[in-house]
Design a protein around this motif. Sequence first.
Motif, short mmCIF file in Angstrom:
data_model
loop_
_atom_site.label_atom_id
_atom_site.label_comp_id
_atom_site.label_asym_id
_atom_site.label_seq_id
_atom_site.Cartn_x
_atom_site.Cartn_y
_atom_site.Cartn_z
N ASP A 23 0.87 -1.19 0.07
CA ASP A 23 0.14 0.02 -0.05
C ASP A 23 0.81 1.09 0.07
O ASP A 23 0.41 2.45 -0.38
CB ASP A 23 -0.90 0.06 1.22
N ARG A 24 2.06 1.14 0.49
CA ARG A 24 3.04 2.10 0.53
C ARG A 24 4.18 2.14 -0.60
O ARG A 24 5.13 2.66 -0.45
CB ARG A 24 3.81 2.23 1.77
N ARG A 25 3.98 1.36 -1.63
CA ARG A 25 5.01 0.83 -2.68
C ARG A 25 6.16 0.59 -1.94
O ARG A 25 7.34 0.47 -2.28
CB ARG A 25 5.24 1.96 -3.58
N THR A 62 10.92 -1.40 -4.10
CA THR A 62 10.59 -0.64 -3.11
C THR A 62 10.81 1.02 -3.50
O THR A 62 11.61 1.11 -4.45
CB THR A 62 11.62 -0.49 -1.91
N SER A 63 9.88 1.77 -3.07
CA SER A 63 9.80 3.00 -3.32
C SER A 63 10.68 3.97 -2.64
O SER A 63 11.06 5.20 -2.60
CB SER A 63 8.61 3.76 -3.52
N ALA A 103 12.19 0.96 -8.20
CA ALA A 103 13.23 0.93 -7.20
C ALA A 103 13.74 2.31 -7.14
O ALA A 103 14.84 2.70 -7.74
CB ALA A 103 14.22 -0.16 -7.90
N VAL A 104 13.60 3.06 -6.11
CA VAL A 104 14.05 4.14 -5.62
C VAL A 104 14.97 4.70 -4.71
O VAL A 104 14.71 4.03 -3.43
CB VAL A 104 12.59 5.22 -5.44
N ARG A 126 15.59 5.13 -9.82
CA ARG A 126 16.02 6.68 -9.55
C ARG A 126 16.47 6.63 -8.25
O ARG A 126 16.49 5.76 -7.29
CB ARG A 126 14.63 7.28 -9.57
N MET A 127 17.82 7.38 -8.15
CA MET A 127 18.32 7.88 -6.97
C MET A 127 18.29 9.41 -6.57
O MET A 127 19.07 10.03 -7.23
CB MET A 127 20.04 7.36 -7.23
#
Length: 248
Positions: A23-25, A62-63, A103-104, A126-127
């Motif tokens: 629900d929160r990525r 994961t975000s 994948a943040v 993304r970073m």
Amino acid sequence: MTETVLSETPAEGVRQITMNRPDRRNALDRATYQGLIDALAAADADETVRAVVLTGAGGCFTSGNDIKDFAAGGMDGPRVAIDFLTAISTAKKPIVAAVEGFAVGIGTTMLLHCDLAFAGSGASFRMPFVTLGLCPEGGSSYLLPLIAGSKRAAELLMLGEAFGPELAQEAGLINAVTDEGSALAAALDKAKALAALPPQSVALTKALLKRGNAVAVAETIATEARHFGERLQSAEAQAAFMAFLTKR
């Protein structure tokens, strides 16, 4: 384990660790970080485990850091995140990542410490540390130039733009791009192959592969962590967090 981290044995010798906040990525809050640390330690301590698969629930890896949790947690948030990075960077069992969806931030940098990684064709990396008024973490300021080259590392870390799995493979973050939804199957196949090999030989080979950069990685993680903690309290970061949370 916590309910936000699931641990199971999908095949003999293989431990699957799943980040479970769909629900929160699968954003990583302090409880989830501690769950990951505990799961990795349990896998390393279990002689029946020969390979670890790391993935995320709900079609998302994961975000990254849970910004709301970090903004409210002072130094406790980054401290447990650094503990996790230390745990994954020094884990003795081989780790195979399966990436789908986002994948943040640390979701990308943790891949630098996985032995193998596979991503579905729809994955997005993304970073955005600079965007958030922060700085690189997880040893990425050392390891990314080493594997991707200085120009590519500067592009990905300084601009903080999203990029796809093809570029992630080119930059050395993943081994291969799979069909969308097939990253976990690919990771499990490789984990099963690793689990079938002589375990002491696998462990020694991993240790030797890590040996040359181990001291530099540990020093970089610590140095980045110090700067990250300072940046977290900066006006730039606080403004970026507020803007992020206001948009949600």
